[in-house]
Design a protein around this motif. Structure first.
Motif, PDB file in Angstrom:
ATOM      1  N   TRP A  37     -24.819 -28.672   8.835  1.00  0.00           N
ATOM      2  CA  TRP A  37     -25.298 -27.411   9.159  1.00  0.00           C
ATOM      3  C   TRP A  37     -24.856 -26.271   7.955  1.00  0.00           C
ATOM      4  O   TRP A  37     -23.885 -26.630   7.105  1.00  0.00           O
ATOM      5  N   PRO A  38     -25.795 -25.652   7.354  1.00  0.00           N
ATOM      6  CA  PRO A  38     -25.555 -24.852   5.956  1.00  0.00           C
ATOM      7  C   PRO A  38     -24.332 -23.742   6.210  1.00  0.00           C
ATOM      8  O   PRO A  38     -24.042 -23.117   5.218  1.00  0.00           O
ATOM      9  N   ALA A  39     -24.278 -23.155   7.446  1.00  0.00           N
ATOM     10  CA  ALA A  39     -23.497 -22.109   7.467  1.00  0.00           C
ATOM     11  C   ALA A  39     -21.925 -22.241   7.939  1.00  0.00           C
ATOM     12  O   ALA A  39     -21.841 -23.442   8.233  1.00  0.00           O
ATOM     13  N   GLU A  40     -21.157 -21.283   7.815  1.00  0.00           N
ATOM     14  CA  GLU A  40     -19.743 -21.352   8.456  1.00  0.00           C
ATOM     15  C   GLU A  40     -19.646 -21.487   9.857  1.00  0.00           C
ATOM     16  O   GLU A  40     -20.695 -21.251  10.469  1.00  0.00           O
ATOM     17  N   GLU A  41     -18.695 -21.785  10.343  1.00  0.00           N
ATOM     18  CA  GLU A  41     -18.473 -21.952  11.680  1.00  0.00           C
ATOM     19  C   GLU A  41     -18.685 -20.530  12.410  1.00  0.00           C
ATOM     20  O   GLU A  41     -17.909 -19.616  11.945  1.00  0.00           O
ATOM     21  N   THR A  42     -19.628 -20.478  13.360  1.00  0.00           N
ATOM     22  CA  THR A  42     -19.683 -19.176  14.117  1.00  0.00           C
ATOM     23  C   THR A  42     -19.710 -19.418  15.614  1.00  0.00           C
ATOM     24  O   THR A  42     -19.903 -20.677  15.910  1.00  0.00           O
ATOM     25  N   PRO A  43     -19.816 -18.414  16.487  1.00  0.00           N
ATOM     26  CA  PRO A  43     -19.477 -18.805  17.614  1.00  0.00           C
ATOM     27  C   PRO A  43     -20.944 -19.223  18.375  1.00  0.00           C
ATOM     28  O   PRO A  43     -20.720 -20.077  19.215  1.00  0.00           O
ATOM     29  N   ARG A  44     -21.992 -18.837  17.717  1.00  0.00           N
ATOM     30  CA  ARG A  44     -23.181 -19.405  18.243  1.00  0.00           C
ATOM     31  C   ARG A  44     -23.529 -20.885  17.702  1.00  0.00           C
ATOM     32  O   ARG A  44     -23.864 -21.590  18.797  1.00  0.00           O
ATOM     33  N   ARG A  45     -23.172 -21.310  16.614  1.00  0.00           N
ATOM     34  CA  ARG A  45     -22.716 -22.786  16.382  1.00  0.00           C
ATOM     35  C   ARG A  45     -22.055 -23.638  17.438  1.00  0.00           C
ATOM     36  O   ARG A  45     -22.604 -24.616  17.913  1.00  0.00           O
ATOM     37  N   THR A  46     -20.926 -22.992  17.522  1.00  0.00           N
ATOM     38  CA  THR A  46     -19.789 -23.494  18.538  1.00  0.00           C
ATOM     39  C   THR A  46     -20.568 -23.732  20.045  1.00  0.00           C
ATOM     40  O   THR A  46     -20.519 -24.798  20.612  1.00  0.00           O
ATOM     41  N   LYS A  47     -21.316 -22.725  20.451  1.00  0.00           N
ATOM     42  CA  LYS A  47     -22.053 -22.830  21.759  1.00  0.00           C
ATOM     43  C   LYS A  47     -23.207 -23.798  21.812  1.00  0.00           C
ATOM     44  O   LYS A  47     -23.196 -24.350  22.815  1.00  0.00           O
ATOM     45  N   VAL A  70     -31.623 -23.177  18.916  1.00  0.00           N
ATOM     46  CA  VAL A  70     -32.315 -22.236  18.390  1.00  0.00           C
ATOM     47  C   VAL A  70     -31.678 -20.802  18.088  1.00  0.00           C
ATOM     48  O   VAL A  70     -31.925 -20.099  16.810  1.00  0.00           O
ATOM     49  N   ALA A  71     -30.937 -20.540  18.764  1.00  0.00           N
ATOM     50  CA  ALA A  71     -29.853 -19.152  18.643  1.00  0.00           C
ATOM     51  C   ALA A  71     -29.123 -19.498  17.406  1.00  0.00           C
ATOM     52  O   ALA A  71     -29.032 -18.480  16.505  1.00  0.00           O
ATOM     53  N   ALA A  72     -28.482 -20.499  17.024  1.00  0.00           N
ATOM     54  CA  ALA A  72     -27.733 -20.828  15.977  1.00  0.00           C
ATOM     55  C   ALA A  72     -28.550 -20.968  14.735  1.00  0.00           C
ATOM     56  O   ALA A  72     -28.434 -20.503  13.852  1.00  0.00           O
ATOM     57  N   CYS A  73     -29.906 -21.572  14.911  1.00  0.00           N
ATOM     58  CA  CYS A  73     -30.812 -21.709  13.892  1.00  0.00           C
ATOM     59  C   CYS A  73     -31.133 -20.296  13.361  1.00  0.00           C
ATOM     60  O   CYS A  73     -31.214 -19.954  12.197  1.00  0.00           O
ATOM     61  N   LYS A  74     -31.427 -19.385  14.299  1.00  0.00           N
ATOM     62  CA  LYS A  74     -31.814 -18.096  13.809  1.00  0.00           C
ATOM     63  C   LYS A  74     -30.778 -17.257  13.143  1.00  0.00           C
ATOM     64  O   LYS A  74     -31.041 -16.705  12.120  1.00  0.00           O
ATOM     65  N   GLU A  75     -29.642 -17.383  13.570  1.00  0.00           N
ATOM     66  CA  GLU A  75     -28.310 -16.795  12.833  1.00  0.00           C
ATOM     67  C   GLU A  75     -28.159 -17.303  11.509  1.00  0.00           C
ATOM     68  O   GLU A  75     -27.636 -16.538  10.504  1.00  0.00           O
ATOM     69  N   ALA A  76     -28.306 -18.822  11.389  1.00  0.00           N
ATOM     70  CA  ALA A  76     -28.264 -19.295  10.050  1.00  0.00           C
ATOM     71  C   ALA A  76     -29.496 -19.180   9.098  1.00  0.00           C
ATOM     72  O   ALA A  76     -29.378 -19.711   8.086  1.00  0.00           O
ATOM     73  N   ASN A  77     -30.611 -18.620   9.774  1.00  0.00           N
ATOM     74  CA  ASN A  77     -31.681 -18.438   8.969  1.00  0.00           C
ATOM     75  C   ASN A  77     -32.460 -19.590   8.406  1.00  0.00           C
ATOM     76  O   ASN A  77     -32.990 -19.972   7.395  1.00  0.00           O
TER      77      ASN A  77
END
Length: 82
Positions: A37-47, A70-77
């Motif tokens: 995963w390219p992004a930091e820890e976020t609530p969407r990634r955790t979910k 999909v929601a986590a992917c959108k957030e991480a672009n």
């Protein structure tokens, strides 16, 4: 359909522009969320990780994990298309 397989794959791009990937199911999604995963820890990634675990444990359908992935992917672009 194999257990944990998505009805529709998720197309993402984690790094180089010429290297897109098709995520076909929960095991692929979980591995990407944990190791690549390219992004930091976020609530969407955790979910998304929790949703994948629910499918692996047999308490949730694959569509549940796909929605959160999909929601986590959108957030991480990193989402290319649906």
């Amino acid at each position: 359909m194999a257990k944990g397989q998505f009805k529709e794959p998720v197309r993402i791009q984690l790094g180089r522009i010429d290297r897109d990937r098709l995520v076909l199911g929960v095991k692929d999604a979980a591995a990407i969320l944990l190791r690549e995963w390219p992004a930091e820890e976020t609530p969407r990634r955790t979910k998304a990780m929790a949703a994948c675990l629910g499918v692996i444990r047999g308490t949730k359908p694959p569509s549940y994990a796909r929605r959160y992935f999909v929601a986590a992917c959108k957030e991480a672009n990193v989402l290319l298309e649906l």
